[in-house]
Motif scaffolding. Structure first.
Motif, PDB file in Angstrom:
ATOM      1  N   LEU A  29       0.894  -1.213   0.153  1.00 53.07           N
ATOM      2  CA  LEU A  29      -0.025   0.076  -0.123  1.00 53.07           C
ATOM      3  C   LEU A  29       0.834   1.241   0.080  1.00 53.07           C
ATOM      4  O   LEU A  29       0.628   2.165  -0.752  1.00 53.07           O
ATOM      5  N   ALA A  30       2.091   1.229   0.891  1.00 50.61           N
ATOM      6  CA  ALA A  30       2.850   2.240   0.898  1.00 50.61           C
ATOM      7  C   ALA A  30       3.493   2.629  -0.687  1.00 50.61           C
ATOM      8  O   ALA A  30       3.782   3.579  -0.986  1.00 50.61           O
ATOM      9  N   ASP A  31       3.990   1.419  -1.402  1.00 51.28           N
ATOM     10  CA  ASP A  31       4.424   1.596  -2.476  1.00 51.28           C
ATOM     11  C   ASP A  31       3.534   2.504  -3.325  1.00 51.28           C
ATOM     12  O   ASP A  31       3.932   3.433  -4.124  1.00 51.28           O
ATOM     13  N   LEU A  32       2.305   1.923  -3.563  1.00 51.99           N
ATOM     14  CA  LEU A  32       1.206   2.645  -4.521  1.00 51.99           C
ATOM     15  C   LEU A  32       1.041   4.242  -3.954  1.00 51.99           C
ATOM     16  O   LEU A  32       0.681   4.909  -4.870  1.00 51.99           O
ATOM     17  N   ALA A  33       1.025   4.431  -2.629  1.00 48.03           N
ATOM     18  CA  ALA A  33       0.952   5.619  -2.245  1.00 48.03           C
ATOM     19  C   ALA A  33       1.836   6.622  -2.952  1.00 48.03           C
ATOM     20  O   ALA A  33       1.499   7.720  -3.014  1.00 48.03           O
ATOM     21  N   THR A  34       3.178   6.013  -2.792  1.00 47.49           N
ATOM     22  CA  THR A  34       4.237   7.001  -3.187  1.00 47.49           C
ATOM     23  C   THR A  34       3.995   7.014  -4.733  1.00 47.49           C
ATOM     24  O   THR A  34       4.409   8.121  -5.161  1.00 47.49           O
ATOM     25  N   ARG A  35       3.769   6.251  -5.354  1.00 41.57           N
ATOM     26  CA  ARG A  35       3.780   6.177  -6.959  1.00 41.57           C
ATOM     27  C   ARG A  35       2.558   7.030  -7.265  1.00 41.57           C
ATOM     28  O   ARG A  35       2.571   7.694  -8.423  1.00 41.57           O
ATOM     29  N   SER A  36       1.530   7.022  -6.624  1.00 47.35           N
ATOM     30  CA  SER A  36       0.157   7.691  -7.131  1.00 47.35           C
ATOM     31  C   SER A  36       0.014   8.954  -6.409  1.00 47.35           C
ATOM     32  O   SER A  36      -0.668   9.908  -7.267  1.00 47.35           O
ATOM     33  N   GLY A  37       0.409   9.333  -5.112  1.00 45.99           N
ATOM     34  CA  GLY A  37       0.291  10.801  -4.586  1.00 45.99           C
ATOM     35  C   GLY A  37      -0.928  10.367  -3.846  1.00 45.99           C
ATOM     36  O   GLY A  37      -1.538  11.615  -3.288  1.00 45.99           O
ATOM     37  N   VAL A  38      -1.593   9.245  -3.757  1.00 43.76           N
ATOM     38  CA  VAL A  38      -2.692   8.908  -2.852  1.00 43.76           C
ATOM     39  C   VAL A  38      -2.397   8.283  -1.619  1.00 43.76           C
ATOM     40  O   VAL A  38      -1.699   7.752  -1.440  1.00 43.76           O
ATOM     41  N   SER A  39      -3.289   8.922  -0.504  1.00 42.77           N
ATOM     42  CA  SER A  39      -2.592   8.631   0.880  1.00 42.77           C
ATOM     43  C   SER A  39      -2.655   7.064   1.089  1.00 42.77           C
ATOM     44  O   SER A  39      -3.709   6.446   0.264  1.00 42.77           O
ATOM     45  N   PRO A  53     -14.000   5.883  -4.885  1.00 40.61           N
ATOM     46  CA  PRO A  53     -12.890   6.677  -5.488  1.00 40.61           C
ATOM     47  C   PRO A  53     -13.581   8.049  -6.241  1.00 40.61           C
ATOM     48  O   PRO A  53     -14.464   7.751  -6.883  1.00 40.61           O
ATOM     49  N   THR A  54     -12.975   9.062  -6.261  1.00 41.48           N
ATOM     50  CA  THR A  54     -13.441  10.026  -7.540  1.00 41.48           C
ATOM     51  C   THR A  54     -12.778   9.911  -8.484  1.00 41.48           C
ATOM     52  O   THR A  54     -11.762   9.383  -8.640  1.00 41.48           O
ATOM     53  N   ALA A  55     -12.874  10.760  -9.506  1.00 39.40           N
ATOM     54  CA  ALA A  55     -12.570  10.662 -10.916  1.00 39.40           C
ATOM     55  C   ALA A  55     -10.987  11.133 -10.634  1.00 39.40           C
ATOM     56  O   ALA A  55      -9.974  10.461 -11.566  1.00 39.40           O
ATOM     57  N   ALA A  56     -10.599  12.056 -10.052  1.00 42.05           N
ATOM     58  CA  ALA A  56      -9.230  12.540  -9.907  1.00 42.05           C
ATOM     59  C   ALA A  56      -8.382  11.305  -9.166  1.00 42.05           C
ATOM     60  O   ALA A  56      -7.447  11.094  -9.685  1.00 42.05           O
ATOM     61  N   LEU A  57      -9.092  10.789  -8.058  1.00 46.15           N
ATOM     62  CA  LEU A  57      -8.233   9.854  -7.474  1.00 46.15           C
ATOM     63  C   LEU A  57      -7.975   8.562  -8.358  1.00 46.15           C
ATOM     64  O   LEU A  57      -7.056   8.046  -8.567  1.00 46.15           O
ATOM     65  N   LEU A  58      -8.980   8.094  -9.408  1.00 46.36           N
ATOM     66  CA  LEU A  58      -8.981   7.170 -10.162  1.00 46.36           C
ATOM     67  C   LEU A  58      -7.745   7.391 -11.232  1.00 46.36           C
ATOM     68  O   LEU A  58      -7.105   6.499 -11.745  1.00 46.36           O
ATOM     69  N   GLY A  59      -8.019   8.802 -11.462  1.00 44.37           N
ATOM     70  CA  GLY A  59      -6.932   9.202 -12.622  1.00 44.37           C
ATOM     71  C   GLY A  59      -5.319   8.960 -11.921  1.00 44.37           C
ATOM     72  O   GLY A  59      -4.391   8.516 -12.908  1.00 44.37           O
ATOM     73  N   ARG A  60      -5.046   9.229 -10.761  1.00 43.24           N
ATOM     74  CA  ARG A  60      -3.790   9.015 -10.326  1.00 43.24           C
ATOM     75  C   ARG A  60      -3.489   7.612 -10.025  1.00 43.24           C
ATOM     76  O   ARG A  60      -2.475   7.075 -10.273  1.00 43.24           O
ATOM     77  N   LEU A  61      -4.245   6.636  -9.417  1.00 44.29           N
ATOM     78  CA  LEU A  61      -4.366   5.522  -9.464  1.00 44.29           C
ATOM     79  C   LEU A  61      -4.046   4.653 -10.834  1.00 44.29           C
ATOM     80  O   LEU A  61      -3.031   3.732 -10.906  1.00 44.29           O
ATOM     81  N   SER A  62      -4.787   4.855 -11.837  1.00 40.40           N
ATOM     82  CA  SER A  62      -4.544   4.205 -13.126  1.00 40.40           C
ATOM     83  C   SER A  62      -3.339   4.654 -13.830  1.00 40.40           C
ATOM     84  O   SER A  62      -2.401   4.019 -14.352  1.00 40.40           O
ATOM     85  N   ALA A  63      -2.834   6.021 -13.633  1.00 42.48           N
ATOM     86  CA  ALA A  63      -1.675   6.425 -14.023  1.00 42.48           C
ATOM     87  C   ALA A  63      -0.486   5.598 -13.405  1.00 42.48           C
ATOM     88  O   ALA A  63       0.478   5.513 -14.083  1.00 42.48           O
ATOM     89  N   ALA A  64      -0.626   5.655 -11.868  1.00 40.38           N
ATOM     90  CA  ALA A  64       0.542   4.807 -11.328  1.00 40.38           C
ATOM     91  C   ALA A  64       0.723   3.145 -12.026  1.00 40.38           C
ATOM     92  O   ALA A  64       1.749   2.786 -11.934  1.00 40.38           O
ATOM     93  N   TYR A  65      -0.202   2.684 -12.202  1.00 38.66           N
ATOM     94  CA  TYR A  65      -0.329   1.512 -12.760  1.00 38.66           C
ATOM     95  C   TYR A  65       0.139   1.301 -14.316  1.00 38.66           C
ATOM     96  O   TYR A  65       0.190   0.207 -14.858  1.00 38.66           O
TER      97      TYR A  65
END
Length: 202
Positions: A29-39, A53-65
């Motif tokens: 979880l910490a790895d993804l938080a660092t890569r995405s900027g989501v806590s 999740p909001t649209a903005a949050l999904l945008g950050r997570l999908s970009a990290a992946y």
């Protein structure tokens, strides 16, 4: 276009997909938080289905992946070469009421079509990384009015108008009208997973 869907079930499937993507990469979880900027706490809540999740949050997570939003949603719902309207994945942004429908059949094709409906007065913001895996993206307004702001440049669009996106920037979709705005998005993913759009000539 009418929309009938089980919002709770959609959130549950999306949560499971997000967790599967993280675990497939061997990330904590910490790895993804660092890569995405989501806590880390928010990622955990989303994966457990305790927060939508909001649209903005999904945008950050999908970009990290390394995925576009369309790729992420396509993996939530399976299908063949044809997706009937009743089978197309629909997601609602809990913060704005924005509706997003994935039109294209899943299967990894580089071209994706997405239908969106933005309520009157609503704004949806996407961070620049959400566009980092896209070679080209164009939006055409079907009904209503739409203001798309990329960086510091605002584009006022009416029914029938089409906008081609420039290089990745923080982007906001805003419906300043009194009726819902419906629009179609065409997305071409970059073949190598990186941004391949030329800088537009001014």
């Amino acid at each position: 276009m009418s929309t009938i869907f089980d919002e709770s079930a959609a959130t549950t499937r999306l949560a499971a997909r997000l967790r599967a993507e993280r675990e497939a990469r061997g990330w904590t979880l910490a790895d993804l938080a660092t890569r995405s900027g989501v806590s880390r706490a928010m990622v955990s809540k989303v994966e457990r289905g305790e927060a939508s999740p909001t649209a903005a949050l999904l945008g950050r997570l999908s970009a990290a992946y390394g995925l576009t939003l369309s790729q992420l949603f396509a993996q939530v719902e399976g299908g063949g070469r044809v997706t009937r309207v009743s089978e197309q994945p629909v997601w609602r942004d809990p913060e704005t009421g924005f509706l997003r429908r994935s039109l294209s059949p899943p299967g990894g094709a580089p071209m994706e079509l997405v239908w969106g409906e933005l309520p009157p007065g609503a704004k949806v913001a996407y961070p620049a990384p959400a566009y980092s895996h896209i070679a080209d993206q164009q939006v055409v307004v079907l009904d209503g009015v739409l203001v798309i702001t990329q960086g510091n440049v605002a584009h006022d669009l009416a029914s029938g108008d089409c906008l081609r996106f420039g290089p990745p920037q923080d982007t906001t979709f805003h419906n300043p009208g009194a009726v819902p705005c419906r629009y179609l998005v065409a997305v071409l993913r970059a073949a190598d997973g990186t941004d391949a759009r030329p800088t537009p000539v001014v």
